[in-house]
Scaffold this motif. Structure first.
Motif, PDB file in Angstrom:
ATOM      1  N   LEU A 146     -35.848 -31.175  20.256  1.00 39.19           N
ATOM      2  CA  LEU A 146     -34.850 -30.103  20.292  1.00 39.19           C
ATOM      3  C   LEU A 146     -33.675 -30.407  19.376  1.00 39.19           C
ATOM      4  CD1 LEU A 146     -34.126 -27.432  21.759  1.00 39.19           C
ATOM      5  CD2 LEU A 146     -32.884 -28.828  23.437  1.00 39.19           C
ATOM      6  N   GLY A 147     -33.272 -29.393  18.602  1.00 36.83           N
ATOM      7  CA  GLY A 147     -32.048 -29.510  17.834  1.00 36.83           C
ATOM      8  C   GLY A 147     -32.260 -29.858  16.379  1.00 36.83           C
ATOM      9  N   PRO A 148     -31.134 -30.224  15.739  1.00 32.40           N
ATOM     10  CA  PRO A 148     -29.820 -30.568  16.269  1.00 32.40           C
ATOM     11  C   PRO A 148     -29.077 -29.368  16.876  1.00 32.40           C
ATOM     12  CG  PRO A 148     -30.121 -31.435  14.046  1.00 32.40           C
ATOM     13  CD  PRO A 148     -31.215 -30.461  14.280  1.00 32.40           C
ATOM     14  N   ILE A 149     -28.263 -29.646  17.883  1.00 33.62           N
ATOM     15  CA  ILE A 149     -27.483 -28.609  18.559  1.00 33.62           C
ATOM     16  C   ILE A 149     -26.007 -28.987  18.653  1.00 33.62           C
ATOM     17  CG2 ILE A 149     -29.458 -27.779  19.919  1.00 33.62           C
ATOM     18  CD1 ILE A 149     -28.408 -29.404  22.280  1.00 33.62           C
ATOM     19  N   HIS A 150     -25.616 -30.103  18.009  1.00 28.81           N
ATOM     20  CA  HIS A 150     -24.242 -30.580  18.157  1.00 28.81           C
ATOM     21  C   HIS A 150     -23.309 -29.897  17.153  1.00 28.81           C
ATOM     22  CE1 HIS A 150     -26.240 -33.468  15.319  1.00 28.81           C
ATOM     23  NE2 HIS A 150     -25.139 -33.205  14.604  1.00 28.81           N
ATOM     24  N   ASN A 151     -22.022 -30.100  17.367  1.00 30.73           N
ATOM     25  CA  ASN A 151     -20.976 -29.494  16.539  1.00 30.73           C
ATOM     26  C   ASN A 151     -20.669 -30.341  15.310  1.00 30.73           C
ATOM     27  OD1 ASN A 151     -19.808 -26.961  17.124  1.00 30.73           O
ATOM     28  ND2 ASN A 151     -18.932 -27.765  19.031  1.00 30.73           N
ATOM     29  N   VAL A 152     -20.711 -29.734  14.150  1.00 29.08           N
ATOM     30  CA  VAL A 152     -20.283 -30.380  12.919  1.00 29.08           C
ATOM     31  C   VAL A 152     -20.185 -29.321  11.827  1.00 29.08           C
ATOM     32  CG1 VAL A 152     -22.616 -30.937  12.117  1.00 29.08           C
ATOM     33  CG2 VAL A 152     -20.694 -32.297  11.312  1.00 29.08           C
ATOM     34  N   GLN A 153     -19.195 -29.437  10.997  1.00 31.28           N
ATOM     35  CA  GLN A 153     -19.083 -28.576   9.819  1.00 31.28           C
ATOM     36  C   GLN A 153     -19.793 -29.250   8.653  1.00 31.28           C
ATOM     37  OE1 GLN A 153     -15.007 -27.619   9.068  1.00 31.28           O
ATOM     38  NE2 GLN A 153     -14.691 -26.648  11.063  1.00 31.28           N
ATOM     39  N   LYS A 154     -20.371 -28.441   7.818  1.00 32.03           N
ATOM     40  CA  LYS A 154     -21.149 -28.936   6.689  1.00 32.03           C
ATOM     41  C   LYS A 154     -20.355 -29.921   5.843  1.00 32.03           C
ATOM     42  CE  LYS A 154     -23.645 -27.195   2.626  1.00 32.03           C
ATOM     43  NZ  LYS A 154     -24.054 -25.987   1.879  1.00 32.03           N
ATOM     44  N   ASP A 155     -20.905 -31.134   5.702  1.00 30.89           N
ATOM     45  CA  ASP A 155     -20.338 -32.193   4.850  1.00 30.89           C
ATOM     46  C   ASP A 155     -18.939 -32.632   5.267  1.00 30.89           C
ATOM     47  OD1 ASP A 155     -22.640 -32.225   3.242  1.00 30.89           O
ATOM     48  OD2 ASP A 155     -21.885 -30.582   2.014  1.00 30.89           O
ATOM     49  N   GLN A 156     -18.537 -32.347   6.500  1.00 32.92           N
ATOM     50  CA  GLN A 156     -17.213 -32.740   6.990  1.00 32.92           C
ATOM     51  C   GLN A 156     -17.376 -33.727   8.146  1.00 32.92           C
ATOM     52  OE1 GLN A 156     -14.293 -31.749   5.503  1.00 32.92           O
ATOM     53  NE2 GLN A 156     -15.615 -30.696   4.015  1.00 32.92           N
ATOM     54  N   THR A 194     -29.453 -36.041  14.128  1.00 36.28           N
ATOM     55  CA  THR A 194     -29.155 -36.170  12.704  1.00 36.28           C
ATOM     56  C   THR A 194     -27.740 -35.648  12.460  1.00 36.28           C
ATOM     57  OG1 THR A 194     -31.485 -35.860  12.140  1.00 36.28           O
ATOM     58  CG2 THR A 194     -29.862 -35.493  10.389  1.00 36.28           C
ATOM     59  N   PRO A 195     -26.819 -36.478  11.967  1.00 32.85           N
ATOM     60  CA  PRO A 195     -25.388 -36.111  11.949  1.00 32.85           C
ATOM     61  C   PRO A 195     -25.072 -34.870  11.112  1.00 32.85           C
ATOM     62  CG  PRO A 195     -25.669 -38.474  11.652  1.00 32.85           C
ATOM     63  CD  PRO A 195     -27.028 -37.869  11.539  1.00 32.85           C
ATOM     64  N   ASN A 196     -25.323 -34.924   9.807  1.00 33.40           N
ATOM     65  CA  ASN A 196     -24.909 -33.866   8.879  1.00 33.40           C
ATOM     66  C   ASN A 196     -26.100 -32.973   8.550  1.00 33.40           C
ATOM     67  OD1 ASN A 196     -23.162 -32.456   7.159  1.00 33.40           O
ATOM     68  ND2 ASN A 196     -23.664 -33.751   5.418  1.00 33.40           N
ATOM     69  N   TYR A 197     -26.700 -32.387   9.584  1.00 34.01           N
ATOM     70  CA  TYR A 197     -27.962 -31.674   9.407  1.00 34.01           C
ATOM     71  C   TYR A 197     -27.827 -30.392   8.595  1.00 34.01           C
ATOM     72  CZ  TYR A 197     -26.276 -28.830  13.366  1.00 34.01           C
ATOM     73  OH  TYR A 197     -25.543 -28.025  14.200  1.00 34.01           O
ATOM     74  N   GLN A 198     -26.609 -29.880   8.426  1.00 35.85           N
ATOM     75  CA  GLN A 198     -26.410 -28.671   7.621  1.00 35.85           C
ATOM     76  C   GLN A 198     -25.939 -28.983   6.202  1.00 35.85           C
ATOM     77  OE1 GLN A 198     -23.597 -26.662  10.189  1.00 35.85           O
ATOM     78  NE2 GLN A 198     -25.196 -25.345  11.040  1.00 35.85           N
ATOM     79  N   GLY A 199     -25.679 -30.265   5.925  1.00 34.51           N
ATOM     80  CA  GLY A 199     -25.105 -30.640   4.641  1.00 34.51           C
ATOM     81  C   GLY A 199     -26.106 -31.158   3.636  1.00 34.51           C
ATOM     82  N   ASN A 200     -25.578 -31.679   2.553  1.00 37.60           N
ATOM     83  CA  ASN A 200     -26.414 -32.179   1.469  1.00 37.60           C
ATOM     84  C   ASN A 200     -27.027 -33.532   1.792  1.00 37.60           C
ATOM     85  OD1 ASN A 200     -25.850 -29.949  -0.237  1.00 37.60           O
ATOM     86  ND2 ASN A 200     -23.868 -30.841  -0.763  1.00 37.60           N
ATOM     87  N   SER A 201     -26.337 -34.335   2.570  1.00 35.34           N
ATOM     88  CA  SER A 201     -26.841 -35.650   2.971  1.00 35.34           C
ATOM     89  C   SER A 201     -26.792 -35.747   4.486  1.00 35.34           C
ATOM     90  CB  SER A 201     -25.986 -36.763   2.351  1.00 35.34           C
ATOM     91  OG  SER A 201     -26.351 -38.018   2.894  1.00 35.34           O
ATOM     92  N   TRP A 203     -26.526 -38.179   6.350  1.00 32.78           N
ATOM     93  CA  TRP A 203     -25.586 -39.179   6.833  1.00 32.78           C
ATOM     94  C   TRP A 203     -24.255 -39.118   6.059  1.00 32.78           C
ATOM     95  CZ3 TRP A 203     -26.562 -41.911  11.176  1.00 32.78           C
ATOM     96  CH2 TRP A 203     -27.883 -41.869  11.654  1.00 32.78           C
ATOM     97  N   PHE A 204     -23.959 -37.930   5.500  1.00 37.38           N
ATOM     98  CA  PHE A 204     -22.776 -37.714   4.675  1.00 37.38           C
ATOM     99  C   PHE A 204     -22.896 -38.553   3.389  1.00 37.38           C
ATOM    100  CE2 PHE A 204     -21.510 -36.958   9.110  1.00 37.38           C
ATOM    101  CZ  PHE A 204     -21.103 -35.636   9.023  1.00 37.38           C
ATOM    102  N   SER A 205     -22.007 -38.323   2.483  1.00 37.22           N
ATOM    103  CA  SER A 205     -22.129 -38.974   1.166  1.00 37.22           C
ATOM    104  C   SER A 205     -21.328 -40.256   1.048  1.00 37.22           C
ATOM    105  CB  SER A 205     -21.681 -38.002   0.069  1.00 37.22           C
ATOM    106  OG  SER A 205     -20.359 -37.558   0.294  1.00 37.22           O
ATOM    107  N   ASP A 206     -20.500 -40.544   2.039  1.00 31.38           N
ATOM    108  CA  ASP A 206     -19.671 -41.735   1.986  1.00 31.38           C
ATOM    109  C   ASP A 206     -20.433 -42.916   2.576  1.00 31.38           C
ATOM    110  OD1 ASP A 206     -17.733 -43.634   1.860  1.00 31.38           O
ATOM    111  OD2 ASP A 206     -16.396 -42.716   3.337  1.00 31.38           O
TER     112      ASP A 206
END
Length: 511
Positions: A146-156, A194-201, A203-206
């Motif tokens: 199931l998911g991801p269903i958690h809160n996160v803004q793309k690449d933030q 998966t943390p940044n599931y809507q973004g480019n990476s 696990w974020f780019s940093d």
């Protein structure tokens, strides 16, 4: 003597006759009062019924030499017979082929995994997921991802909150209801963190902040496992495993060996990794199951067989999917090949992983969009409504695909050879492949698929060093090829398979 005296004397003589000899009167009774038809036999006084030997007589006979010998002969025969039966049973047990021990397995290995990556497209919200669990249970899946269903803004990364659900999906009470109902149906549930599931990476780019993100995933994993989840899934396993916090994350999910620590399943996803590297990741990362894109990225039969040859010994830690790594439907590989790829995934050595809609051949979405799941397949047009023949044909095709999926899922769950059996490659070409699955004395199965545009003549060949022999013929178990019907007997010398078709053959263990 006068006449009256003579008559009286005759009456006396008649009365003195035995009842059996008395004449029968007109009312059906003998003059002695016995009813007509009854017969009495008079036993002679000198005839005595046999009552056996008395105790004294038996004691006299028991001591005679003949009787003693008889008793000894009977006793010896009894014990010889008993010892003979015991020896025969021992010989049968010793000579009987020993059953191969069942390998250690987890729920991840016992059936297909079904992932719902987009809750909104699948059912609208978490309450909708709960309402569809009966439908999912009919597919005989063992795990729900199931998911991801958690809160996160793309690449933030600063907005990452792995312990909160997106408000439009529902509440934690809704999520708890999903878990409780799934567990009642013996379906385990894995949460995708998966943390940044809507973004480019993922696990974020940093890269310098990777350890901090893995630390947050570790804390969230502990929280959600205590909440009731049975495992955690993360994408880009190669990146996560390079973090200094990886071992801590593993310990939280899989437990540290203490009785009071809940043990969950840790699932990782990799893309663009070779079969040899997948094998190494299984050994070094310690995950319970790795889902790779090898089946999607390798389009040739020779390449796919080579990947299976490399990984089959690690099948209990291996997940196979077509589009599942990218959270896409398998129809993207060709809508007409859905039945073929379902058969392939269910019979390969490893755990099949499907994305929602794969069971009905749902068309993959455009770009990053997820297709809306189709329900109510059995719904008929309203009376008097215009019937769209094209729509009805698509609906029937989806119904047939779902039935095919369920038949394969049911077969895999019942047959040891398909569930955890040994694997042997038999044939491969640019657009086809074939392999054998067997386990101990269970039924054996041969999978043959041809996703090409021309017919393929498949020859089944085993290496002599493998110590396994093929029979001359096998029986068709399941088939998409109209020329190969179920229960047909086919020669294993060679098999002609039509383009875009698949067949599952079966033959028994013969010792």
């Amino acid at each position: 003597m006068n006449k009256e005296t003579e008559i009286d004397m005759k009456d006396v003589e008649l009365n003195e006759l035995d009842p059996e000899k008395q004449p029968i009167t007109g009312d059906g009774q003998a003059s002695g009062g016995e009813k007509n038809g009854s017969v009495k036999l008079k036993v002679p006084d000198d005839e005595v019924a046999f009552t056996g030997l008395s105790k004294d007589e038996l004691m006299k006979v028991a001591g005679t030499p003949g009787w003693v010998r008889t008793r000894w002969v009977l006793l010896v025969l009894f014990w010889l017979g008993w010892v003979g039966m015991l020896a025969g049973a021992i010989v049968i047990i010793v000579q009987a082929p020993r059953c191969k021990p069942i390998p250690d397995m987890t729920w991840c290995n016992e059936g297909p995994l079904y992932q719902i990556n987009d809750v909104e497209a699948f059912s609208g919200d978490l309450a909708g997921v709960e309402s569809k669990l009966d439908n999912i249970n009919q597919l005989k899946v063992k795990g729900l991802v199931l998911g991801p269903i958690h809160n996160v803004q793309k690449d933030q990364s600063i907005t990452l909150n792995l312990q909160e659900i997106k408000p439009d999906l529902g509440t934690k009470d809704n999520l708890k209801a999903v878990l409780d109902r799934a567990h009642k149906k013996s379906i385990s549930v894995v949460l995708d963190l998966t943390p940044n599931y809507q973004g480019n990476s993922n696990w974020f780019s940093d890269k310098n902040g990777l350890d901090d993100v893995v630390e947050k995933v570790k804390a969230a994993a502990e929280y959600w496992l205590n909440f009731g989840f049975d495992g955690i899934k993360i994408s880009d396993l190669t990146i996560a495993a390079s973090s200094a916090e990886w071992s801590n994350l593993r310990a939280v999910v899989q437990g540290n060996g203490t009785d009071d620590t809940k043990k969950g399943a840790l699932m990782g996803v990799v893309e663009g990794v070779s079969a040899a590297d997948v094998s190494q990741l299984i050994n070094t990362t310690g995950v319970d199951i790795i889902l790779s894109d090898l089946l999607s990225s390798k389009t040739g039969g020779v390449e796919r067989i080579q990947a299976m040859d490399t990984l089959n010994s690690q099948q209990r830690n291996l997940g196979w999917g077509l589009g599942a790594t990218q959270q896409k439907q398998m129809s993207a590989k060709g809508p007409k090949l859905v039945h073929l790829y379902q058969l392939l995934l269910f019979t390969m050595p490893g755990t099949p992983v499907f994305t929602y809609g794969d069971e009905i051949g749902l068309t993959a979405g455009e770009g990053s969009a997820s297709p809306k799941m189709v329900w109510d397949l059995e719904e008929k047009p309203a009376e008097g409504a215009e019937v769209n023949e094209t729509v009805m044909a698509i609906q029937q095709q989806r119904i047939d695909t779902r039935k095919w999926f369920i038949s394969l899922s049911d077969l895999r769950g019942k047959e040891r050879s398909l569930l955890h059996g040994d694997y042997y490659s038999l044939y491969s070409s640019a657009s086809s492949l074939s392999f054998l699955r067997l386990w101990d004395q269970s039924e054996r199965f041969i999978t043959a698929v041809n996703w090409g545009t021309t017919e393929e003549t498949i020859t089944f060949k085993l290496q002599p060093t493998e110590g396994v022999e093929l029979p001359e013929t096998a029986t068709v178990k399941l088939s998409t090829d109209k020329n190969l019907k179920p229960d047909d007997s086919v020669s294993l010398d060679k098999l002609v398979l039509q383009p875009g078709q698949a067949v599952l053959l079966q033959f028994p263990y013969t010792g």
